[in-house]
Design an enzyme around this catalytic site. Sequence first.
Site, PDB file in Angstrom:
ATOM      1  N   SER A 199       0.794  -1.226   0.000  1.00 21.43           N
ATOM      2  CA  SER A 199       0.000   0.000   0.000  1.00 21.43           C
ATOM      3  C   SER A 199       0.828   1.277   0.000  1.00 21.43           C
ATOM      4  CB  SER A 199      -0.970  -0.030   1.164  1.00 21.43           C
ATOM      5  OG  SER A 199      -0.601   0.843   2.161  1.00 21.43           O
ATOM      6  N   LYS A 258     -11.529  -1.402   2.515  1.00 15.25           N
ATOM      7  CA  LYS A 258     -10.915  -0.555   1.477  1.00 15.25           C
ATOM      8  C   LYS A 258     -11.882  -0.520   0.287  1.00 15.25           C
ATOM      9  CE  LYS A 258      -7.085  -0.815   4.066  1.00 15.25           C
ATOM     10  NZ  LYS A 258      -6.666   0.177   5.008  1.00 15.25           N
ATOM     11  N   THR A 373       5.193   4.457   9.519  1.00 19.02           N
ATOM     12  CA  THR A 373       4.435   3.824   8.430  1.00 19.02           C
ATOM     13  C   THR A 373       5.355   3.565   7.235  1.00 19.02           C
ATOM     14  OG1 THR A 373       2.556   5.113   9.213  1.00 19.02           O
ATOM     15  CG2 THR A 373       2.279   4.020   7.108  1.00 19.02           C
TER      16      THR A 373
HETATM   17  C1  LIG Z   1      -1.787  -4.263   4.014  1.00 18.19           C
HETATM   18  C2  LIG Z   1      -2.770  -4.060   5.113  1.00 18.19           C
HETATM   19  N1  LIG Z   1      -3.186  -5.122   5.824  1.00 18.19           N
HETATM   20  C3  LIG Z   1      -4.061  -4.989   6.833  1.00 18.19           C
HETATM   21  C4  LIG Z   1      -4.584  -3.758   7.173  1.00 18.19           C
HETATM   22  C5  LIG Z   1      -5.548  -3.634   8.309  1.00 18.19           C
HETATM   23  O1  LIG Z   1      -6.845  -3.643   7.830  1.00 18.19           O
HETATM   24  P1  LIG Z   1      -8.026  -2.935   8.649  1.00 18.19           P
HETATM   25  O2  LIG Z   1      -7.956  -1.474   8.354  1.00 18.19           O
HETATM   26  O3  LIG Z   1      -9.252  -3.604   8.145  1.00 18.19           O
HETATM   27  O4  LIG Z   1      -7.778  -3.225  10.083  1.00 18.19           O
HETATM   28  C6  LIG Z   1      -4.207  -2.623   6.460  1.00 18.19           C
HETATM   29  C7  LIG Z   1      -4.790  -1.308   6.829  1.00 18.19           C
HETATM   30  O5  LIG Z   1      -4.508  -0.263   6.450  1.00 18.19           O
HETATM   31  C8  LIG Z   1      -3.261  -2.765   5.410  1.00 18.19           C
HETATM   32  O6  LIG Z   1      -2.842  -1.700   4.713  1.00 18.19           O
END
Ligand SMILES: Cc1ncc(COP(=O)(O)O)c(C=O)c1O
Length: 414
Positions: A199, A258, A373
């Site tokens: 991401s 998302k 991040t």
């Molecule tokens: C790659 C990835 N996995 C898991 C998650 C966590 O998902 P959630 O927002 O549903 O807790 C995110 C959240 O941003 C993410 O970017």
Amino acid sequence: MFPIKTARLSSMPYDNFFEQELSILKTEGRYRVFADLERHAHKAPIASWYSKDGKKPVVVWCSNDYLGMSHHPLVIEAATKAATTYGAGSGGTRNISGTGHLHVELENTVAKLHEKEAGLVFTSGYVANEATLCTLAKGLPNCVAFCDERIHASMIQGISHSRVPKHIFSHNNLEQLRQQLDSYPLNQPKIIAFVSVYSMEGDFAPIEAICDLAKEYNALTYLDEVHAVGIYGKGGAGLANALGQSHRIDIIQANFAKAYGVIGGYITGSKSLVDYVRSFASGFIFTTSLPPMVTSAAISSINVLQQADDLRQKLWSNVNLLKNLLSKTKVNYHHTPSHIVPVVIGNAKICKDFTDTLLHDFGIYVQPINYPTVPRGQERLRLTVTPFHNEEMIKDMTNALALLWEKFFMLKAG
Ligand SMILES: Cc1ncc(COP(=O)(O)O)c(C=O)c1O
């Protein structure tokens, strides 16, 4: 009478401690300021920003509601109808009184989506990753974990909590992964944890090659498809599906938060693996289950996106327009293969100033992305265009970025 305790001189000054720690973040420019926004069900990507001078319209450029499904009429209708029919809450944990027929339906829906035997729903994608990876790694005897350095914090937490030995390979580095796998006997349990669409980078994992290595070294594959479901693959079944690799992935994890525009997470896999996680994962067992309005909205969103090639086409034509316009500027953007377009600034303070100026002077909202991040020196904006941004908005955004790039980098350097 109880004796009245007087404060000891050496007592911990709790608030001082918290303030000191926060002031370090502020000095480094990493202190997170959340824009006070109000989203509107039918106006996205336009939102209202509660600025100190009053409410102002802004164009949002960092939403993970990639396809605008949070405001799709059928999804809203499903949520509303479920709340009025079944109530606002689920009634408890799944084990006590919180399993509803909609949970079962949602689990069948995700299992079918990924062509797996079973699915299991969690309260978020974070919890799905944390609970599943921890449970599997801890449960499998002498398990070793292998993780791409850029996996999500929730995956790292899950593996760390399991306390099994872990190897981090540099991003998408197959040679390093091979070396790490090679140092263990074939019959020792192993999990390779990776992400299909990263991401923050907007790049893809070499899914097929990782599956080849997993097969060669007898490892389980755990793939996070959070940023891929709804957008890639047949009917939004994810990147592994698009590449014809779903059947080679042991655990596909994703969420409804998302592209599906709601909230909640899930895993899919073999019947026995999913039943094992259902039976042993603390993060599944000891928390209240998703409410009917959420499960119903998620089912509706998955169903809508199975037939929504037109929406995906619109997304891609906007993504291509954005990348094309950016390619004519000096802006340091990454020409990714995905729908995510990072603009790397490389400094936390400049990144914050940059996004503040976009918000205050141009009515454009993008959240700065800082350490932890992304690694220090990799601070960035992460642009996400949706099918609902129009051509004018995309041009305005590119012009604003080009202008500010000049102001923040070219003029200062010159
Ligand atoms: C790659 C990835 N996995 C898991 C998650 C966590 O998902 P959630 O927002 O549903 O807790 C995110 C959240 O941003 C993410 O970017």
